[in-house]
Design a protein around this motif. Structure first.
Motif, PDB file in Angstrom:
ATOM      1  N   LEU A  36      32.501   4.013   6.741  1.00 36.63           N
ATOM      2  CA  LEU A  36      32.327   5.073   7.657  1.00 36.63           C
ATOM      3  C   LEU A  36      32.414   5.745   9.077  1.00 36.63           C
ATOM      4  O   LEU A  36      32.115   6.256  10.004  1.00 36.63           O
ATOM      5  CB  LEU A  36      32.884   6.318   6.797  1.00 36.63           C
ATOM      6  CG  LEU A  36      33.361   6.557   5.681  1.00 36.63           C
ATOM      7  CD1 LEU A  36      33.347   7.405   3.955  1.00 36.63           C
ATOM      8  CD2 LEU A  36      34.800   6.993   5.888  1.00 36.63           C
ATOM      9  N   LEU A 108      34.565  14.186   7.430  1.00 39.98           N
ATOM     10  CA  LEU A 108      33.723  13.093   6.546  1.00 39.98           C
ATOM     11  C   LEU A 108      32.497  13.188   5.350  1.00 39.98           C
ATOM     12  O   LEU A 108      32.157  12.503   4.789  1.00 39.98           O
ATOM     13  CB  LEU A 108      33.234  12.268   8.364  1.00 39.98           C
ATOM     14  CG  LEU A 108      34.575  11.865   9.235  1.00 39.98           C
ATOM     15  CD1 LEU A 108      33.992  11.166   9.591  1.00 39.98           C
ATOM     16  CD2 LEU A 108      35.521  10.621   8.473  1.00 39.98           C
ATOM     17  N   SER A 264      46.093   4.785   9.222  1.00 39.36           N
ATOM     18  CA  SER A 264      45.996   5.908   8.750  1.00 39.36           C
ATOM     19  C   SER A 264      44.304   6.096   9.786  1.00 39.36           C
ATOM     20  O   SER A 264      44.388   8.108   9.588  1.00 39.36           O
ATOM     21  CB  SER A 264      45.999   6.362   7.241  1.00 39.36           C
ATOM     22  OG  SER A 264      45.579   6.121   7.426  1.00 39.36           O
ATOM     23  N   PHE A 265      43.108   6.087   8.924  1.00 43.11           N
ATOM     24  CA  PHE A 265      42.109   6.485   9.811  1.00 43.11           C
ATOM     25  C   PHE A 265      41.995   6.498  11.284  1.00 43.11           C
ATOM     26  O   PHE A 265      41.319   7.477  11.296  1.00 43.11           O
ATOM     27  CB  PHE A 265      41.341   5.748   8.581  1.00 43.11           C
ATOM     28  CG  PHE A 265      39.363   5.775   8.863  1.00 43.11           C
ATOM     29  CD1 PHE A 265      39.711   7.193   8.331  1.00 43.11           C
ATOM     30  CD2 PHE A 265      38.655   5.293   8.668  1.00 43.11           C
ATOM     31  CE1 PHE A 265      37.413   7.633   8.616  1.00 43.11           C
ATOM     32  CE2 PHE A 265      37.372   6.080   9.177  1.00 43.11           C
ATOM     33  CZ  PHE A 265      36.929   7.270   8.951  1.00 43.11           C
ATOM     34  N   TYR A 268      43.499   9.418  11.789  1.00 39.84           N
ATOM     35  CA  TYR A 268      42.817  10.520  11.881  1.00 39.84           C
ATOM     36  C   TYR A 268      41.928  11.232  13.008  1.00 39.84           C
ATOM     37  O   TYR A 268      41.211  11.709  13.057  1.00 39.84           O
ATOM     38  CB  TYR A 268      42.152  10.811  10.108  1.00 39.84           C
ATOM     39  CG  TYR A 268      41.034  11.270  10.223  1.00 39.84           C
ATOM     40  CD1 TYR A 268      41.287  12.509  10.135  1.00 39.84           C
ATOM     41  CD2 TYR A 268      39.426  10.547  10.263  1.00 39.84           C
ATOM     42  CE1 TYR A 268      40.179  13.547   9.790  1.00 39.84           C
ATOM     43  CE2 TYR A 268      38.959  11.629   9.614  1.00 39.84           C
ATOM     44  CZ  TYR A 268      38.649  13.117   9.644  1.00 39.84           C
ATOM     45  OH  TYR A 268      37.776  13.719   9.244  1.00 39.84           O
TER      46      TYR A 268
END
Length: 373
Positions: A36, A108, A264-265, A268
């Motif tokens: 992340l 996040l 998808s991330f 984002y």
């Protein structure tokens, strides 16, 4: 999030390999942080640089609400810009302030929080039978409502723990048992889910259907973050509706949608900066500035020159260009940067677990003088 993160450990636990499930969870607890943090940091640095070379200027002068309220201004000096960058990077992982260079990163910290909720819950229940694991996680779902209300998070625990239950259900015989009624159950559940997820984050009284949902929610649901509550419930129902439908599962397993899930991330992370650049440029292409009246805190009216929001066709064109750019940029991100982040995470994980070590070369010359008496 709970659904995706729980699938692999639950498969191992259900097959009697609880030890392997625990090892996987231990590894995930470390790697999740960097998978992340590293991409989010890279996205923030890119957006920070774009901002400080003036490419957000058009977005900052737009009268479109989201653009004008989330577009940062360039720093006065590059030294100040570095300080602002550090503040933005830290804001992503702190409660309260938002990252000014990538406002969508507000979520996040809750993704990270939710990941540890899922990992902790699975550590607790990995050795249980599926039935008792489901009972335990259901208790955590109810418990999480209380702490989400107290700390004001967007119902993170509800989504995460319910996701674990849905993952457990997907590995059981429940979807097959409901397949005979899925043609009725699935569409109705999915439509209800989409309705709940359509609840607006502001001004629900402006439309009859959202006003009715607001009044219903205030009466029966926690009033704080009602839009997030509806969104969480809608997401849970949507996954359930897909799981019980063989047709929905087949449709979502097609390659275009698989690709969309893979990027998808990246979507984002990148859509915010592309909205402030490519979208804003196309949206206001050829438009002159126009004066807009605003009222200050003292009630005095003042005028600001902004780009007015254009008509439907130019908005549609800007949206199509944005979609193409977001898709292409996200694909490149996944092809070029994600493997790099994965390697960095693997190296760091190996370092802290002892698989890799840092060799310190010795020299013939001692650091401190040696007495010769």
């Amino acid at each position: 999030m709970g659904f995706v993160n729980a699938l692999a450990p639950l498969r191992l636990a259900r097959s009697g390999q609880a030890d392997k499930a625990l090892n996987k969870l231990a590894s995930s607890s470390f790697s999740r942080i960097f998978r992340l943090v590293l991409p989010a940091t890279a996205a923030t640095i890119i957006s920070w640089f774009i901002c400080n070379i003036g490419l957000y200027r058009t977005a900052g002068m737009s009268d479109a609400f989201w653009l004008t309220t989330t577009t940062p201004r360039p720093s006065t000096t590059w030294l100040q810009a570095l300080q602002d960058l550090l503040a933005g990077l830290s804001a992503t992982w702190r409660y309260g302030p938002e990252n000014p260079y990538d406002q969508p990163q507000w979520a996040l910290i809750y993704l990270l929080q939710g990941s540890f909720m899922v990992i902790s819950a699975l550590f607790l229940t990995a050795a249980m039978t599926p039935a008792w694991r489901t009972v335990t996680i259901s208790v955590l779902v109810c418990w999480s409502l209380n702490w989400s209300w107290l700390i004001g998070d967007p119902w993170t625990g509800l989504s995460c723990f319910a996701g674990i239950i849905l993952a457990e259900m997907s590995l059981s015989g429940v979807p097959e048992a409901l397949s005979d009624v899925s043609h009725i159950l699935s569409p109705s559940t999915i439509l209800l889910a989409l309705l709940l997820m359509s609840y607006p984050s502001g001004y629900p009284e402006a439309a009859g259907w959202s006003k009715w949902m607001y009044e219903l929610g205030v009466r029966f649901l926690p009033a704080d973050n009602l839009d997030r509550m509806y969104g969480s419930l809608g997401g849970i129902l949507l996954v359930f509706g897909i799981l019980v439908s063989p047709h929905a599962r087949w449709a979502l397993s097609q390659k275009p949608l698989e690709w969309l899930g893979q990027v998808s991330f990246a979507i984002y992370l990148l859509h915010g900066m592309l909205l402030r650049t490519v979208f804003a440029w196309v949206l206001h292409l050829g438009q002159p500035l126009a004066p807009f009246g605003h009222h200050g805190d003292d009630g005095q009216q003042y005028w600001i020159e902004r780009y007015p929001v254009p008509g439907f066709f130019q908005c549609a064109l800007a949206t199509l260009v944005l979609a193409a750019c977001v898709g292409g940029a996200s694909h490149l991100w996944n092809m070029k940067l994600e493997p790099l982040f994965a390697k960095m995470t693997a190296k760091l994980e190996g370092l802290v677990t002892g698989k890799y070590s840092i060799e310190v070369k010795s020299t013939d010359t001692p650091i401190l003088p040696i007495r010769k008496d």
